[in-house]
Design an enzyme around this catalytic site. Structure first.
Site, PDB file in Angstrom:
ATOM      1  N   ILE A 485      69.312  32.787 -11.287  1.00  0.00           N
ATOM      2  CA  ILE A 485      69.828  32.180 -12.512  1.00  0.00           C
ATOM      3  C   ILE A 485      68.729  31.447 -13.264  1.00  0.00           C
ATOM      4  O   ILE A 485      68.881  31.108 -14.432  1.00  0.00           O
ATOM      5  CB  ILE A 485      71.012  31.266 -12.167  1.00  0.00           C
ATOM      6  CG1 ILE A 485      71.983  31.123 -13.331  1.00  0.00           C
ATOM      7  CG2 ILE A 485      70.543  29.924 -11.682  1.00  0.00           C
ATOM      8  CD1 ILE A 485      73.331  30.631 -12.935  1.00  0.00           C
ATOM      9  N   GLY A 486      67.591  31.200 -12.591  1.00  0.00           N
ATOM     10  CA  GLY A 486      66.557  30.455 -13.306  1.00  0.00           C
ATOM     11  C   GLY A 486      65.168  30.667 -12.753  1.00  0.00           C
ATOM     12  O   GLY A 486      64.289  29.829 -12.896  1.00  0.00           O
ATOM     13  N   GLY A 487      64.962  31.813 -12.081  1.00  0.00           N
ATOM     14  CA  GLY A 487      63.614  32.106 -11.587  1.00  0.00           C
ATOM     15  C   GLY A 487      63.502  32.173 -10.077  1.00  0.00           C
ATOM     16  O   GLY A 487      62.395  32.156  -9.540  1.00  0.00           O
ATOM     17  N   SER A 488      64.639  32.270  -9.369  1.00  0.00           N
ATOM     18  CA  SER A 488      64.555  32.242  -7.901  1.00  0.00           C
ATOM     19  C   SER A 488      64.015  33.540  -7.311  1.00  0.00           C
ATOM     20  O   SER A 488      63.485  33.534  -6.196  1.00  0.00           O
ATOM     21  CB  SER A 488      65.919  31.908  -7.284  1.00  0.00           C
ATOM     22  OG  SER A 488      66.892  32.835  -7.682  1.00  0.00           O
ATOM     23  N   SER A 526      71.546  23.534  -5.743  1.00  0.00           N
ATOM     24  CA  SER A 526      70.066  23.560  -5.693  1.00  0.00           C
ATOM     25  C   SER A 526      69.577  24.231  -4.416  1.00  0.00           C
ATOM     26  O   SER A 526      68.550  23.864  -3.863  1.00  0.00           O
ATOM     27  CB  SER A 526      69.485  22.137  -5.780  1.00  0.00           C
ATOM     28  OG  SER A 526      69.883  21.496  -6.965  1.00  0.00           O
ATOM     29  N   ARG A 527      70.348  25.223  -3.922  1.00  0.00           N
ATOM     30  CA  ARG A 527      70.092  25.683  -2.568  1.00  0.00           C
ATOM     31  C   ARG A 527      69.287  26.978  -2.446  1.00  0.00           C
ATOM     32  O   ARG A 527      68.880  27.324  -1.341  1.00  0.00           O
ATOM     33  CB  ARG A 527      71.414  25.862  -1.821  1.00  0.00           C
ATOM     34  CG  ARG A 527      72.322  26.940  -2.400  1.00  0.00           C
ATOM     35  CD  ARG A 527      73.555  27.145  -1.512  1.00  0.00           C
ATOM     36  NE  ARG A 527      73.210  27.788  -0.262  1.00  0.00           N
ATOM     37  CZ  ARG A 527      72.994  29.098  -0.119  1.00  0.00           C
ATOM     38  NH1 ARG A 527      73.108  29.915  -1.156  1.00  0.00           N
ATOM     39  NH2 ARG A 527      72.674  29.606   1.052  1.00  0.00           N
ATOM     40  N   THR A 529      66.196  28.228  -3.476  1.00  0.00           N
ATOM     41  CA  THR A 529      64.807  28.187  -3.006  1.00  0.00           C
ATOM     42  C   THR A 529      64.718  27.460  -1.660  1.00  0.00           C
ATOM     43  O   THR A 529      63.858  27.758  -0.842  1.00  0.00           O
ATOM     44  CB  THR A 529      63.907  27.553  -4.070  1.00  0.00           C
ATOM     45  OG1 THR A 529      64.008  28.333  -5.263  1.00  0.00           O
ATOM     46  CG2 THR A 529      62.456  27.526  -3.636  1.00  0.00           C
ATOM     47  N   GLY A 713      67.468  22.141  -8.713  1.00  0.00           N
ATOM     48  CA  GLY A 713      68.287  22.619  -9.815  1.00  0.00           C
ATOM     49  C   GLY A 713      69.161  21.607 -10.512  1.00  0.00           C
ATOM     50  O   GLY A 713      69.582  21.841 -11.632  1.00  0.00           O
ATOM     51  N   GLU A 714      69.487  20.497  -9.886  1.00  0.00           N
ATOM     52  CA  GLU A 714      70.591  19.717 -10.415  1.00  0.00           C
ATOM     53  C   GLU A 714      70.275  18.292 -10.843  1.00  0.00           C
ATOM     54  O   GLU A 714      70.762  17.817 -11.870  1.00  0.00           O
ATOM     55  CB  GLU A 714      71.711  19.669  -9.361  1.00  0.00           C
ATOM     56  CG  GLU A 714      72.370  21.003  -9.138  1.00  0.00           C
ATOM     57  CD  GLU A 714      73.237  21.021  -7.897  1.00  0.00           C
ATOM     58  OE1 GLU A 714      72.674  21.005  -6.783  1.00  0.00           O
ATOM     59  OE2 GLU A 714      74.459  21.013  -8.042  1.00  0.00           O
TER      60      GLU A 714
END
Lengths: 763, 171
Positions: A485-488, A526-527, A529, A713-714
């Site tokens: 969703i954002g580069g993982s 935020s899990r 990575t 992430g959060e």
């Protein structure tokens, strides 16, 4: 352009660099396929009929006329779904009750919010389906809407669910789904020993995650009883589990194929359309595609709670906080399950406070059922607590960052709801802001002010699986079940590359479907990575172990005698025979076949995240408009795998926090109808609304992760509302206690404060 | 509903398509022509995800009817790159990590291209106002603004080196 230089400070070769993300080219050329981009031959289009009323009994549904419209293939209502079990099942960051979930997908005897799905249609074209909705007649008996926690908790309040009970009120019908209390020490004694006590009351508005991509689903169902759902989701395994629960079909009969996802922020961790599309596919035997409109997204997906919060906090002469009481009531929406328990556990988490009493109420109201939103529950609560701490600091004459450092949680400080912290980086985020060029600069000019605030988020571990396959040319693929969703994808590829001695570009990451990889929980908390990254690390180590066995076979030595250094395999004591992974890969067919590393984790060792944010504002005294002049956020990442995407998370969360602070809110009329269900009136920050967002990545490695990763992430969404409120106070001398701090509200507060009649301001 | 035959130019290619009078250009691009790179975010012209360039102007394709583009020239995200050669804008979006989920990216690339076509040296404020019609919820816009400024610098560099090469030849 990759800059794969060796960072001597971290000792890593790939980690900490900024390679181009592997899915990047697809996303700048329009090739990337999001859920709404899928189409199948013979596909039908589904649409949902939604309740125009906030609270109403459904007396009758007549859809015969709709069925007769040429091109309409099926109509379904709540009667087509089995009744789910009424019990709480943990799923991801929030828990799920199958009955409530099913009733939210399609209303049964009551519509509980404007936008609540009442029926769904499948037709050969989108516009025919829309037309069919107009031919469905619903007979409603209107009931009084209950829109706020205050109304819902009042003694005479209309009851949403006559069966709802909580443990404290016995058999009395209620809108309070749950009361949670956290207690440590004796607050009464704590307040007695305080020299300064501040007590304030706060309200925050319901807000939406605001992802740009509406919810979508495309489902197929075959005569063999097997189903496939293509959709944009943060949790393909959750979609599978929830859809199976709602439809009463076996989990294993559904395969979920995660499409690219256009934002989620927690809002795409549950289901709305997926079970409906599958139900319609089961009825018709044809693929069914459904996509929400923006108004449907705002009215009928899961925003996060508005809230009513009271905070009382006291400190000694030296600024040491002696006691804190917090009262929290959160809108759950139409069904129980607000993030208020998380709010209770996060609200004082950055501080070591000896005496604490926190009461938290989960309250149902006639609004859409809330879903997770980036650090769910924490932002509302931090807005309250962090402005009270600012006021305490001011009264004690202490710098607000010094106040936080003085009272800040460190390694060994007990968390309000759990065991003592392991190594954390809260103080470091405060120090980073204190030493930043921003905080050290002078802020001059009229009606300008600077505010700081901090935030905490647990981060999550949970289950992940990963595979690392070695290709014939010595490059690799890494397969996971975590939607990117954002580069993982980039961080997973980099972790595998680090272990295998490859360049990031030599590892191709793949996000696969629910049949092709072990169970993997949501992209949330935020899990990814942290936990999927841990699985990738272990899978890459597994592949490396197998590669060493193959080298040992070639050299007729023991595997433990093989070493891997600087991209080459060596046999101990035989330094003349190094072999690269590329050379070894060619020999795999003759040394035992393919090498595929695997790992599954139920990740322990979660490292909490902290952020501290500094914001400068200028307030327009004539209009009440607040301009963000400058903004710096410091966040503990543990270890930044790909720093550009860590910065991206920090900047994005901060921007959402600023939107929450200044403009975003659900506006309802007296009948409970949402008045601003569009992106013009639901006002999210635009490009000219924001300055550059300066970032300071703090790296206090998480002792619970092989690479020190915490998850990023959060938490950055948590501090901004309080930081903005504290900045407004410094600018114009008024403390705002309600979100959003929109121009009318700020203007009213300024005029009231200056003794002018507030009637001259907008109401 | 009766369909009409429309002729237009899309990404430099002549195209014919059938569409109902009520179908938006966005619907035509995505559902009739399979050009799904242009995204739907709101259908009310507020988010900019469906931005395309129509006869030199940025428009929200959800607010234009398919039948309105007869004889027009449309540029979409699919037409930006020349074969496998990315434009400077696409390249700087990648290098500056200017996308996270990527759903708004096609619209931003289109709006930024239109800006740089008319203003090769925009200030940060000019970039921000040119992108005001495009919502991004992931990035806070920081890296997007940097990518557009960086692309502008690269394009100026390319143009000045090609014009100095030309001058060199002329001399």
């Amino acid at each position: 352009m990759a800059t794969n230089t060796i960072d001597s400070s971290s000792g890593y070769r790939v980690i900490g660099t900024r390679p181009i993300r592997p899915d990047g080219v697809d996303k700048v050329t329009g090739r990337a396929k999001y859920g709404a981009d899928y189409a199948l031959p013979g596909m039908l289009h589904g649409k949902v009929l939604r309740s125009p009323h906030a609270h109403a009994r459904i007396k009758a549904i007549r859809f015969e006329r709709a069925l007769k419209l040429p091109g309409v293939k099926a109509v379904v209502t709540g009667k087509d779904l089995p009744e789910g079990e009424n019990k709480s099942v943990p799923l991801g960051e929030m828990s799920v009750n199958p009955r409530y979930l099913g009733h939210n997908i399609l209303a049964r005897d009551k519509a509980l919010y404007q936008g609540h799905a009442v029926a769904a249609v499948a037709a050969v074209g989108l516009h025919i389906a829309e037309q069919a909705l107009e031919l469905i007649e619903i007979e409603y008996e209107l009931l009084p809407p209950v829109m706020t926690v205050d109304e819902a908790m009042a003694n005479s309040a209309p009851i949403l669910d006559p069966e709802l009970r909580n443990e404290e009120q016995g058999d009395e019908p209620t809108n309070i789904a749950k009361h949670t209390q956290l207690k440590r020490g004796e607050t009464e004694a704590g307040f007695k020993s305080a020299q300064t006590v501040v007590e304030r009351e706060f309200r925050t508005a319901m807000v939406h995650q605001g992802y740009i991509e509406p919810h979508n689903a495309l489902a197929t169902y075959g005569s063999d009883g097997r189903a496939t759902i293509y959709c944009s989701t943060q949790g393909p395994f959750e979609v599978r589990g929830m859809s199976a629960a709602v439809l009463g079909v076996p989990v294993g009969s559904i395969k979920v194929v995660p499409a690219e996802i256009g934002g989620g922020f927690g809002g795409k961790t549950t289901v709305y359309l997926e079970p409906l599309a599958l139900l319609l596919a089961m009825k018709t035997g044809r693929p069914v595609k459904m996509v929400m409109t923006r108004a449907e997204v705002l009215r009928a997906s899961g925003p996060t709670s508005g809230s009513h919060i009271k905070v009382k906090m006291g400190c000694a002469r030296d600024g040491k906080i002696t006691a804190a009481c917090v009262w929290l009531a959160y809108e759950a929406g139409a069904f129980p399950g607000s993030p208020v328990a998380a709010a209770a556990m996060t609200v004082l988490a950055p501080y070591a406070i000896p005496n604490v009493l926190i009461d938290a109420y989960d309250v149902v109201v006639n609004r859409p059922k809330t879903a997770a939103y980036r650090a769910p529950g924490a932002t509302n609560a931090a807005f309250a607590a962090e402005t009270v701490i600012d006021e305490l600091a001011e009264r004690c004459g202490i710098d607000p960052l010094e106040m936080r450092i003085l009272n800040g949680a460190r390694e060994g400080t007990p968390h309000p709801a759990g065991p003592p912290y392991r190594r954390i980086g809260f103080i470091e985020t405060c120090e980073a802001i204190k030493n930043s060029p921003h905080y050290r600069s002078e802020l001059n000019g009229a009606n300008r002010g600077r505010g700081v605030a901090s935030g905490f988020w647990f981060n999550a571990g949970m289950q992940s699986a990963a595979m690392v396959n070695i290709h014939a040319d010595g490059t690799a693929s890494v397969v996971t079940g975590s939607p990117d969703i954002g580069g993982s994808r980039a961080s997973c590829a980099m972790i595998a590359a680090e272990v295998l001695g490859l360049e990031a570009e030599e590892v191709r990451p793949v996000v696969t479907d629910t049949d092709a990889i072990g169970h993997t929980d949501v992209t949330g908390g935020s899990r990814v990575t942290f936990a999927t990254g841990m699985a990738v690390f272990q899978a890459a180590e597994d592949a490396m172990r197998q590669l060493k066995e193959r080298a040992a076979k070639l050299w007729e030595c023991k595997p433990e005698e093989v070493e891997f250094r600087a991209g080459k395999f060596f046999a101990k004591g035989n330094p003349d025979a190094p072999i690269t992974i590329k050379e070894l890969a060619k020999r795999l067919p003759r040394t035992g076949g393919p090498v595929s590393g695997r790992a599954t984790v139920n990740a322990r060792g979660v490292g909490p995240a902290f952020a501290t944010t500094c914001i400068d504002v200028e307030v327009d005294l004539d209009t009440g408009k607040v301009e963000i002049l400058r903004c710096t956020v410091a966040q503990d990442a543990g270890r930044a795998i790909h720093p550009a995407y860590v910065e991206g998370q920090m900047q994005g969360g901060t921007a959402q926090g600023i939107g929450w602070a200044l403009n975003e809110e659900y506006v309802y009329d007296a009948q409970g109808r949402m008045l601003n269900a569009g992106l013009l009136d639901y006002r999210m920050p635009t490009c000219p609304d924001l300055p550059m967002i300066e970032t300071i990545i703090v790296e206090v490695p998480n002792p619970g992760h092989p690479l020190g990763v915490r998850g990023v992430g959060e938490v950055s969404i948590v501090p901004p509302p309080a930081a903005v409120a504290n900045a407004i106070y410094r600018a114009v001398g008024v403390r705002l206690t309600e979100l959003p701090m929109s121009p009318p509200r700020v203007l009213k507060a300024i005029l009231t404060h200056s003794g002018q009649p507030s009637a001259t301001a907008w109401s | 509903m009766t369909k009409e035959l429309i002729e237009a130019t899309i990404n430099g290619e002549p195209v014919e398509f059938l569409c109902e009078p009520r179908q938006s250009l966005l619907e035509v691009l995505r559902d009739v022509l399979n050009l799904t790179g242009t995204k739907e975010g709101c259908l009310t012209g507020d988010c900019g995800a469906c931005s395309v360039i129509l006869d030199g102007r940025v428009v929200c394709s959800c607010l234009v009817l398919g039948v309105e583009v007869a004889g027009g020239a449309i540029e979409t995200v699919e037409g930006l790159a020349e074969g496998t050669h990315l434009t400077e804008l696409q390249q700087t979006f990648l290098e500056d990590a200017a996308l996270q989920c990527g759903i708004c990216t096609p619209g931003f690339l289109i709006a930024a291209k239109a800006l740089l076509d008319s203003n090769p040296d925009p200030s940060e404020t000019e970039v921000r106002y040119a992108l005001a019609g495009n919502l991004c919820r992931c990035t806070g816009y920081d890296k997007i603004v940097r990518a557009v400024m960086d692309a502008a610098a690269l394009m100026r560099q390319r143009q000045s080196s090609s014009s100095s090469a030309k001058q060199g030849r002329e001399a």
